[in-house]
Every structure is written in C-alpha cells, then in structure tokens.
Scaffold this motif. Structure first.
Motif, PDB file in Angstrom:
ATOM      1  N   ARG A 121       0.827  -1.214   0.000  1.00  0.00           N
ATOM      2  CA  ARG A 121       0.000   0.000   0.000  1.00  0.00           C
ATOM      3  C   ARG A 121       0.856   1.257   0.000  1.00  0.00           C
ATOM      4  N   ASN A 122       1.966   1.210   0.688  1.00  0.00           N
ATOM      5  CA  ASN A 122       2.840   2.376   0.693  1.00  0.00           C
ATOM      6  C   ASN A 122       3.414   2.633  -0.691  1.00  0.00           C
TER       7      ASN A 122
ATOM      8  N   GLU B 292       0.733   4.275  -2.582  1.00  0.00           N
ATOM      9  CA  GLU B 292       0.547   5.663  -2.146  1.00  0.00           C
ATOM     10  C   GLU B 292       1.630   6.569  -2.730  1.00  0.00           C
TER      11      GLU B 292
ATOM     12  N   SER C 234      -4.809  12.534   4.230  1.00  0.00           N
ATOM     13  CA  SER C 234      -5.982  11.671   4.336  1.00  0.00           C
ATOM     14  C   SER C 234      -6.483  11.238   2.963  1.00  0.00           C
TER      15      SER C 234
ATOM     16  N   ARG D  88      -4.157   8.676   1.508  1.00  0.00           N
ATOM     17  CA  ARG D  88      -4.352   7.367   2.142  1.00  0.00           C
ATOM     18  C   ARG D  88      -5.593   6.682   1.574  1.00  0.00           C
TER      19      ARG D  88
END
Lengths: 225, 225
Positions: A149-150, A153, A170, A173
């Motif tokens: 996920r990072n 992102e 936010s 994310r």
DNA sequence: AGGCTATTTATACACTTGCACAACAAGGCC
DNA sequence: GGCCTTGTTGTGCAAGTGTATAAATAGCCT
C-alpha cells in the motif's frame, strides 16, 4: 545411464542412493516442495512424508533442516510473501516513464501472469485462512500489505503531483486504500476465474477504475505510444 | 438442579446422559460446529471429535447424519456461501430509494458488520484455498460470485439509467466487475485489519470509489437527508 | 405403565501423522 | 587410499484420524 527411480532391483536389503546437496539448496527445495503440497493438497495434505516425496528425499531429513513442521510452514509462507511483494514492486522500477505510465504499468503487471496465478492464490488463501489464529501469519501478511500500500501511495502522490494537484495525507491514504482494493479484488477474480476474462481485459478494467478513482481525465487517442 | 456437565460422579460404568433433538436441529448444530472449528483451527483442526465436542455430542453421531466428513464439510460450505450471498443481497431490497441511494446502501452494508467479520473471512479463505483442487467448492464459489456480480450489474444499470446514460453491455459488465472488485478488496482489508480503519471509513472509501468508477458527479452537501 | 424404535453413546480398528533415533554412506581431508 | 564428519536413510512409536459397529437409552405410541 543410471536411473535414480529404480525401486528395488535386488532382494537384498538395498538402501536408497542419495546425493549430498548444499544446505541452502536443500532448504530451498524443501520450502518449494512444501508450497507445492500446500497448494495442491491444502495444509492437511501437506504432510512431512508428502513434502519429502515431492522434494525427492525421505521424511526424516526434514527434521535435519527444520525444528518441526510448524517452522517449515512459517518459512514457506515467508518465502511466498517475499516473492509476491518482490514481483509486485518490480513492476514499478521503470526508468523513463511518466508517473501515470508507471501507475498503469504497475496495475497491468499485477493483473497478468505470473502474478495472476491459481497456485499462488491457493497458497495465499490457505495461509490467510489461518491468520486469525496464527499471529505469525497475521503479522507477515500485515507487513506485506502495508508495504504494498505504501508503494501505491507513493506512485499516487507522484501522479497527482504531475497533475498539479495537492491532496492532503488523508486523501492520499484513501486513494491508496481504494486502489489497493481494486487491484486485490481484480487479482482474486483473475486467479479464480481467469478464463472468464479475455487477455488484458482485467488490466484494462483495473486501469480505468484506478484512473477514475484519481479523477484523471481519460486519454483521448494515446498520443505518442 | 441437574447439571449436565457432571463428568463421572460414580465409579460405576455410567453412561453419558443425552437428549434427542429433531433431525433438522441436529444437522444445523453440527454444521455450525463445523464452521466454528474450521474458522478456529483450520481444515486440519476440524476433526470429527473436535466438531462433536463443540456441538455437544459424541463423534459417532456425526455418521448418523452425514455419510462422511467430506459431505459434512461440503454442506457446511454451502451453508456459508448461502448465508453470505443472502446477507449481501438483502441490503438491496429498499422500497423507496433512488438507485444511487440503493447502490450506496449496498456498498455500506457490505463494508460493515456483520459482513465485515474475521470469522467469515477465515472460513472464506480456508475453503477457497481448496477451490483449485475441489471442483465442488469451485463451482459453489462461482455460483455465488456470478450471482453477486449480476446483482451489482442490475443496480448499476438502474443508476446509469437514472442519469440518462446508455451504456452498452460491455461497459455494464466492466463496471460490475470493477465495482465487485472494489467491494471485495475493501472487504478483505476490513476483515483482516479492521482496527486500522475508523468506523464507516471503508464504506466511505467504497462509495467514493464506486461513484468515481461510474462517473457520477459528487453530491454537494447532501441536499435533503 | 410397558414396549419399540431410532437417536445417541462407547468402543474397536486400521491407518496416518509428526517426531525420535540408530544405522549408514557420500564426499572432503589428510 | 583410508578415515571422519555429517547429510541422509530407514524404522519405530505414541498420539490422533475417519470409519464401522455393538450396546444403551430417550421418548413416543398404545
């Protein structure tokens, strides 16, 4: 030439011939055999004897390299997760490409072979089914998931920056969570029912969904490529 | 008052007390106990004796209701799939609501308890891990998946019709596949790491992702509710 | 109340499992 | 070549598995 698969040509108490392999090689083979057995027969079918048979050794040898079956399974799962995240991330290292192209390539790579693979899915599901009860598995998965996920992102941030947009943390994310879900969901569908989709179809769906999520204007006619 | 859990107060060859239950009730109890055991201990830990203990009977009784362990597991999986799809579809039956509201309610329902549930996920993953090898499981899953996707496609058609848009069959199918993936992916994240998300966060992410996929203009200030 | 029957228990059995350990031999070292 | 280390095999064992079957009893019918 000598045939190693000859069971017992003599009635004498003949012992099985064997070769000494390097430690790393044997451990690797045993782990691979373990994954094969889990994928084919499930955790219940992955017995020491079955694994040993697959690896071309006898069951006793396993205890020479692993303290017990538990540890063998844990190392096998670690190897699987490592390989999966490694493959997934590898699709991101493209030298000269726009962030948007890199994102598209990332989605495409994750929705085609070899990442779309029934065997890997079987392993993924089998192990994850035990994540509730086995904290080691849960932790290993969490690590892999957050790492993935990072990565997502980071690419999303690049893509939006290239579009002159300034999302807050936010929003970033949320985009990463959604895109991760899109890829995961399509990956599952592809693994479980690959023949229901034409080649490249899942990737096309994925790219469109991801770009819609990010609010990217669709490309008109693919200007240069 | 009589205590049924008294093991053996006498040294005499005392036999365990029992009650006769109706056939349907016993079958239901055994199936539920099976699902409990699979969720907690996995397929390998779901032995006849463990299941019987959980159901409050002795192991031999299982063979009175099921031909063998295999059939018990298959019926348990069928029950699970049935319950899951039933719950999921139930969120779609809303009398007076715009298609868009129904779609949002559908997404919300699928991304909160009781559908987001670690036990159900554990069961889902455990059984699906065997789908490669067990054609019965694969077929049961395929049915559930297609049913779910068709529901999604129907709502999507309504939503787009209300927006005066006329998608062709291919576009409709792609939307359904993508939305299904979004819901599945977020469902998994919620089940595996529910505490990483604030309440309602996954549903909010899901709704935004779905509406982006369909190209719906975001609502400004929630006009009436 | 008394018997009948089907549900339930309890035991037995053949088989598999993970693990322990002794015997053995493959291949490097002198 | 001969030995010595240690990777490898084979066997044994106690615990646990699914299944088969006999013995018991709960609850209904008359």
């Amino acid at each position: 030439m000598p045939d190693a698969a000859d069971p017992a040509p003599m009635n004498a108490p003949s012992r099985r011939k064997f070769r000494r392999e390097g430690e790393e090689r044997r451990r690797q083979d045993l782990i691979e055999a373990t994954l094969d057995c889990v994928a084919e027969y499930g955790l219940q079918g992955a017995t020491l004897r079955t694994i040993a048979l697959r690896a071309g050794v006898t069951a006793g040898l396993i205890r020479h390299y692993f303290p017990g079956k538990e540890e063998l399974l844990q190392e096998a799962y670690s190897a699987l997760v490592g390989r999966m995240t490694e493959q997934a991330k590898a699709a991101l290292v493209m030298g000269d490409a726009s962030p948007r192209q890199r994102l598209a390539a990332f989605v495409t790579a994750n929705l085609n072979a070899p990442i779309i693979d029934a065997r890997v899915f079987s392993l993924w599901a089998t192990f994850l089914g035990r994540a509730n009860a086995d904290l080691t598995l849960a932790h290993a998965h969490r690590e892999g998931y957050l790492g993935f996920r990072n990565e997502v992102e980071a690419v999303v941030a690049e893509v939006l920056a290239a579009e002159q947009r300034r999302p807050d943390a936010s929003q970033l994310r949320h985009h990463a969570i959604a895109i991760n879900a899109i890829i995961d969901g399509l990956w599952i569908e592809g693994c479980l029912a690959g023949e229901m989709f034409s080649p490249g179809e899942l990737a096309a769906i994925g790219i469109k969904a991801v770009e819609a999520e990010l609010g990217l204007a669709p490309l008109e006619h693919d200007p240069e490529k």
